[in-house]
Each structure stands twice: as C-alpha cells, then as structure tokens.
Design an enzyme around this catalytic site. Structure first.
Site, PDB file in Angstrom:
ATOM      1  N   GLU A 240       0.821  -1.217   0.000  1.00 36.39           N
ATOM      2  CA  GLU A 240       0.000   0.000   0.000  1.00 36.39           C
ATOM      3  C   GLU A 240       0.857   1.270   0.000  1.00 36.39           C
ATOM      4  O   GLU A 240       0.589   2.235   0.702  1.00 36.39           O
ATOM      5  CB  GLU A 240      -0.949   0.003   1.201  1.00 36.39           C
ATOM      6  CG  GLU A 240      -1.910  -1.175   1.197  1.00 36.39           C
ATOM      7  CD  GLU A 240      -2.883  -1.155   2.356  1.00 36.39           C
ATOM      8  OE1 GLU A 240      -4.059  -1.446   2.143  1.00 36.39           O
ATOM      9  OE2 GLU A 240      -2.455  -0.848   3.491  1.00 36.39           O
TER      10      GLU A 240
ATOM     11  N   ASP B 198      -8.449  -9.001   3.825  1.00 39.22           N
ATOM     12  CA  ASP B 198      -8.176  -7.906   4.768  1.00 39.22           C
ATOM     13  C   ASP B 198      -9.238  -7.830   5.854  1.00 39.22           C
ATOM     14  O   ASP B 198     -10.134  -6.997   5.773  1.00 39.22           O
ATOM     15  CB  ASP B 198      -8.108  -6.571   4.005  1.00 39.22           C
ATOM     16  CG  ASP B 198      -7.589  -5.430   4.856  1.00 39.22           C
ATOM     17  OD1 ASP B 198      -7.095  -5.687   5.964  1.00 39.22           O
ATOM     18  OD2 ASP B 198      -7.682  -4.270   4.407  1.00 39.22           O
TER      19      ASP B 198
ATOM     20  N   GLU C 270     -12.773  -2.432  11.802  1.00 42.61           N
ATOM     21  CA  GLU C 270     -12.676  -1.655  10.568  1.00 42.61           C
ATOM     22  C   GLU C 270     -13.741  -2.036   9.544  1.00 42.61           C
ATOM     23  O   GLU C 270     -14.308  -1.174   8.877  1.00 42.61           O
ATOM     24  CB  GLU C 270     -11.278  -1.840   9.963  1.00 42.61           C
ATOM     25  CG  GLU C 270     -11.072  -1.143   8.635  1.00 42.61           C
ATOM     26  CD  GLU C 270      -9.701  -1.406   8.038  1.00 42.61           C
ATOM     27  OE1 GLU C 270      -9.476  -0.961   6.899  1.00 42.61           O
ATOM     28  OE2 GLU C 270      -8.865  -2.067   8.692  1.00 42.61           O
TER      29      GLU C 270
END
Length: 706
Positions: free
Chosen positions: A296, A370, A398
């Site tokens: 990332e 993820d 998240e």
C-alpha cells in the site's frame, strides 16, 4: 450526578471491576480462607501483584485486606517466585514448577507446619502477577477456591497489541477517540491511564505493545521520541509488557541523511545497527521492530530490487545482539498484479520459506484479503513450515460496523484458530502452526490490532471491551472456547446473575454471524464503501487500482455472482493443501459460508436448503437484520442487572446497529437485484429508499479514516 460518575467509573475499569461478591455462599468461603497477604520479594512486579491483590480482594470481600508480616498466620495467601521461596515450599511445588515456563504460574493449597495456605507462585515474578489476576478471576466469577491446584502457562511467547496510532494523536481505523499516547506531555507526564492500560493487558496475559502505526513515521526513531518511548517502557515493565516500534524502512534516508535505504548497502546496515544500539541503551528490554514494507505504498526492499528476506534479515541482524526480534508483515499486494489479490501474499512469501533469520517471525493476517467479517484461513499458514508464523487479528472493527456495532470477535478468532490446514495431515490446525507445536518453532507470536482509544470506556462500545479481553485470553491459550471467554467477561464486567449471563452470552455468541449475514453472506467480501469502509458500497468501480473496487470481489453480472478462485478461475484454491483445495474447489463440497469466496455461481444455483442463490442471499440479509432485532429484545430485558448509563448506552448503539443492518440489506439487495432481475423472496422486507439514494450517501469524516 453520582450515579453517572459511578457508571463512568464502571466503564473505565473494564473487567477489573472488583465489585463486592453478592452471593453469601461465595462471600463466606472466600472470607474464611483469605485473611491477609504475605509477599516474598520486593521487585516492582511483586509490588504490583501485591497491590492488585489488595485492591481486588478488598473490593470483592468488602473488607480491608492487609499485607501480613508473618507467613505462619492463619489463612494467609502467599505470593512468591522460585528465587524467593524456601526449600520446603519449593519441594512442595517441584512437580508443578517443572510443568511451567518462565511466564507460567501455580495456584495451590499447600500445608506449612500443618496449616493450610494458598500460594500463588511462578518461576519468575511476572508469572506470580499472572497468577494473581487468574486468582482474582476465580473470585470475580464465583468459582470455588477450596483445595486449589491450578498449573497454567502461555502457549504462545509473543502476545502483542499493534496500535495503529499516529504521532499527531489520531488512530488509523480507531473508533474510540484519539491515541492513548500523549507525545507532547511525555516523558515527564505519566498519565494514570498508562498504568491502567498495563494492568488491563497483564490481567489477560498480553506481554507486548507496538506503540505506533504500521504506516510508520520515521520520527519515532529520533532521540526526541525515543525518550518518550523509554518513559512508557518504564511504566509497562513491572507488568511484563515490552515495547516495540514499527520501523519505517526508509528511515535511513528520512532521519539518517543517507541517500539510500538499500538493505545491501553497508552504510544502511550500519545505520540500523547503530540505531538498535541507541534504542537498547535506553530500553534494555526493547522487544524489536514491526515492519510493513512494499505494501500500500510503504517503502521496502523491493524499491531496491531486493526481496522480503533481504529487508527482514538486515533488521534482524541489527537487533539480534540485544535479543530483539523482527515481525515482518505478509500483508502485501501489488497494483501490477491484477490476477487475484488473495493469492499475492502467498506468492511473495512462500518461495522464501526457511530463508529468514531465526529472530524473524512473519506476521500473517487471518485471511488473504483484509480482516473481513468472514474469510477462509490464510493459505500461508499451511505453506511455510520452516518459518515461524505469527497470527494478526484485528480487534478494532474496521470492516464490522466500527464501534457502533456489537460484534463478539472471539467467535471469529476461534473459527480461524480451529481451521485445519492439513499441512501435516488431519489435525494440523492454525493454532498448532502459530503456537509452534506443529513445526517445532521456538519463537511464536500472535498480534491484535488494538481497538483502544481515549474514550472513557477505552473501546467506544462497552461490548467492544470483550474483543480486547477475548484476544488476550486466546493469545495465552489459542485452544480456549469463545463461549467460556464470553461468560467470564460478562461475570467480571457486569453481573454473576444467571438471568443476565446466559441470555447476554447467547446474544454475544450469535452477534458475529449476524454481522456476516447483514453485510457479506455466503462468502461475499470487501463490498464496504471505499476508503473509510463505513457502510455498503458494492457499486464502487471508479478507483485507480482494480483491487480497491468492491466490484472486483463480487463480480455480479446477469450470469451470477462471486469470485471464481477454483481451478477454472484464479486457482487460489491450489495454495491450500490438496485435501482443502479439493474441498473448496468443488462447489458441491465447498462450505456454503465460503461459497461466493471461491465460486461465481448463477442466480438460480440451488443451495442445500433448496432455495435458489438469489433467494438465499436475500434471506441471509434479512436474517442478519432479524438477529440484531433479537439482540435488542434480549438487551431490553436486562435493565435490572446493569447500571442505567451502560444499559442506555448499549441500547442506543443496538438501535444504530439495527438501522444500519437494514441499510446494508437494502443497499446490497437493490444493487444485486439489477443483475439477478428477480423479485425479493417472501419474508424479506422491501426497501424504503432507492438505490440512487444509497449510492449518493457520503461520509467524508468517518472516524478512523486518515
């Protein structure tokens, strides 16, 4: 005003409430056996253990418990580690001491001069502290302490929290306020909260903390910040907690004035060695580095045409002389490989099995994408037998509705830990991989991305405390049952009343499945809205990298829905052991919970219950909404067992969760209905808004999105 204050205190105390034991049966037993404490040794850890025991017992027994001067007094609770115990006591504990490691403990009723006494002992002082917390848990959960003989030790060495905290006070993917660490006031101002943080972690056996974000800022490695890190390390040390730092790979350039961060460059190697020496001079028990590299946009060895082994081993060599470790994250995916993001970490790491230094542990997320509400276990866990692998779970929610949704995550953790990799035949579970028993690794670890912030209740949602607590308990023993953990947490945090514990425990145990149902049923994944990951966004298709777009993952079209990872598709199934690959590959044997993770199927594909796939998806979304309504009904009956503030807080949050579960159901079904062309089945509520309405919603200031 007083009741609000007391309730806030209750929220702040987490599971260390130490409220007076209500049942007279237990009060009588406890009071008859505990009249005082006799502590052997005077280390900071023994002092912390003694203080905690006094605090806990005085609250639970509603009487002042003192430290005694005479070990021969009646009903004395003795604390002591191997080095401080006399020969007679050591002889009495010989068998038990042989069964534990340096962090283990013994709680036992022994006889000294024909008088029964309870002793909490360990090979080391930290073992004694862990024993104290377990002993208090027995009392908090109304367990008998008659003729005790408990021998326990952690099954995993490194049990650690990863804080995604930034130096500016924000927390990436944090939903409970700002960072705990007040860098501006450190090192001279030590907030009581730091001590209570250490107490809470020690009470569940967590022994390490990474203070800064994996998307690291190199300034953390400068003297200005190392002085502050040193102050925190000093606070945490008596509680057995080591500090670790995330190292930014490009730090030699950014703060070291070098022109390169190439791991083959002699100056770079030397810079890291000198930096390690500087850190260990300040913090002799510094744990080591966590590294996110070439992921990332983060810098890493691939910037210099090197590989993960080159980068990890260079850093490992720098900390090795001091006993430090490197935790090298396997969360990588490349914008240049659009084949299947789920395959990339395996492709990048498995070829290097056995090439890492012996003080490197590769940190692998529980699933290949993820931290989704549900993912099959990461195939790396069955594919790198020569390399110590460390589990990375996310405690912060998240992708699970943030701290507004009640989701009991130890159910997810247990599901992953119990998964069988078949890497050495049947029974080769993920738990056995990470505790080192399967492949005989000495260095073992488990990490949880923390959900802790500055909110008075620490985690944003009162029930999100259970995820921190549950992570710690499973880090200590990855074979524990999440139901046992839920019951302990409820009894310690709220009440021992069975009329409260049993229904609320069931509510917790079903909560994770409810979230899967109203967000990503039957193997759907990563269909959250972009960037902030708040709410549904299955329509998102305009992002610069294909694997950032939800349409990449669900692939809905008129022919069906799902990502084909079987041998007819991306062949990600081949990354698993043959027994597992065969199971996932065949649509007839693939578990329905993972169906659309591995297969693209027509809308009229028949599920095991006889329903066509479209109906099955729609009914699952509705089931999720109904399950939240059921959670609300359960909680609404609990007002008599919980203080008014916490009761109302959870009630309001469940109302939000129910509203947002409907949002998920309606937005996703309206979007997918464009492709299926089918009516909603009977039993599924009709949306009250249009798809255009849901697509128009924007959340520029969603929390935790930096």
């Amino acid at each position: 005003m007083v009741s609000i204050n007391l309730s806030a205190q209750a929220d702040y105390k987490l599971w260390l409430q130490y409220a007076k034991v209500q049942n007279t049966k237990w009060t009588t037993e406890y009071q008859s056996k505990i009249k005082g404490i006799f502590a052997l040794g005077n280390s900071e850890t023994i002092q912390a253990a003694t203080k905690e025991l006094q605090l806990g017992l005085s609250g639970l027994l509603d009487t002042k418990i003192t430290v005694q001067q005479n070990i021969e007094d009646e009903n004395i609770l003795i604390l002591g580690s191997k080095s401080s115990l006399n020969e007679e006591t050591l002889k009495n504990l010989k068998n038990e001491l042989n069964q534990i490691n340096d962090e283990g403990y013994i709680i036992k009723t022994i006889s000294i001069k024909n008088r029964k006494k309870m002793i909490i002992a360990g090979k080391t002082d930290i073992g004694v502290l862990y024993g104290v917390y377990n002993f208090l848990r027995l009392l908090q959960t109304n367990k008998s302490i008659e003729n005790l003989k408990i021998v326990d030790a952690p099954k995993i060495n490194i049990r650690i929290l990863n804080h995604w905290d930034n130096l500016n006070g924000t927390v990436e993917r944090g939903y409970a306020g700002s960072s705990l660490w007040n860098w501006q006031k450190l090192p001279d101002f030590i907030d009581q909260r730091y001590i209570d943080y250490a107490r809470a972690n020690a009470s569940i056996g967590i022994n390490g903390t990474v203070l800064n974000n994996v998307n690291a800022n190199a300034l953390i490695l400068t003297p200005q910040y190392l002085e502050k890190v040193e102050a925190l390390a000093k606070v945490f040390r008596p509680y057995g907690i080591k500090v670790y730092l995330t190292a930014r790979f490009s730090a030699p350039i950014e703060i070291g004035k070098l022109k390169t961060a190439d791991p083959y460059d002699a100056n770079v190697k030397n810079w890291w060695k000198e930096k390690a020496k500087e850190i260990y001079k300040r913090i002799p028990d510094f744990g080591g580095f966590l590294v996110k590299a070439n992921s990332e946009g983060q810098p890493g060895p691939q910037n210099y045409n090197r590989n993960h082994v080159d980068g990890a081993n260079m850093l490992a060599d720098a900390v090795a002389p001091f006993g430090g470790i490197v935790m090298w994250r396997a969360f990588v995916y490349s914008e240049h490989d659009v084949n299947d993001r789920a395959k990339q970490a395996y492709s990048e790491f498995v070829p290097y099995d056995g090439q890492f230094r012996n003080n490197v542990i590769v940190q692998v997320k529980n699933g290949a994408i993820d931290f989704q509400p549900r993912e099959p276990f990461h195939p790396i866990f069955g594919a790198m037998p020569k390399t110590p692998l460390m589990m990375e779970f996310q405690i912060t929610q998240e992708y699970l509705g943030f701290s507004t949704h009640l989701v009991y995550l130890p159910k997810l953790y247990q599901e992953v830990l119990e998964s069988d990799t078949f890497s050495k035949g049947k029974g080769s579970t993920v738990a056995k991989v990470i505790d080192g028993s399967l492949n005989n690794h000495k260095i073992t670890g488990i990490a949880g991305v923390a959900n802790i912030g500055s909110d008075i209740n620490w985690t944003g949602h009162p029930f999100a405390q259970a995820n921190w607590y549950g992570f710690g308990r499973l880090a200590w023993d990855p074979y524990l049952d999440s139901e046992t953990i839920a019951e302990d947490w409820l009894r310690m945090t709220f009440s021992n009343d069975e009329n409260f514990v049993n229904p609320v425990k069931e509510m917790m145990l079903q909560s994770r499945e409810a979230v899967v149902n109203y967000m990503t049923p039957l193997g759907l994944h990563h269909i959250m809205d972009t960037g902030h990951h708040y709410g549904p966004g299955p329509w998102v298709s305009n992002l610069s990298r294909p694997e950032w777009n939800p349409i990449y993952y669900h692939k809905a079209d008129k022919n069906g829905i799902g990502f084909d990872r079987s041998k007819t598709g991306s062949n990600a199934t081949a990354q698993y052991a043959p027994e597992i690959a065969k199971l996932f590959d065949d649509v007839k044997t693939c578990p329905e919970k993972d169906l659309l993770w591995f297969h693209h199927l027509p809308w009229d594909y028949k599920l095991k219950n006889g329903q066509p796939l479209w109906n099955g998806i729609a009914l699952k979304y509705q089931e999720g909404v109904d399950e939240v309504a059921s959670m609300q009904t359960t909680w609404n009956r609990m007002g008599n067992y919980v203080d008014e503030t916490r009761f109302k807080e959870v009630q309001m949050l469940l109302n939000i969760q129910h509203k947002e579960a409907k949002w998920w159901r309606d937005a996703c079904l309206l979007y997918f209905q464009q492709f299926s062309g089918k009516e909603l089945p009977k039993g599924v509520e009709k949306p009250t808004q249009t798809l255009e309405y849901f697509e128009s919603l924007k959340f520029p200031f969603a929390p935790g999105n930096n």
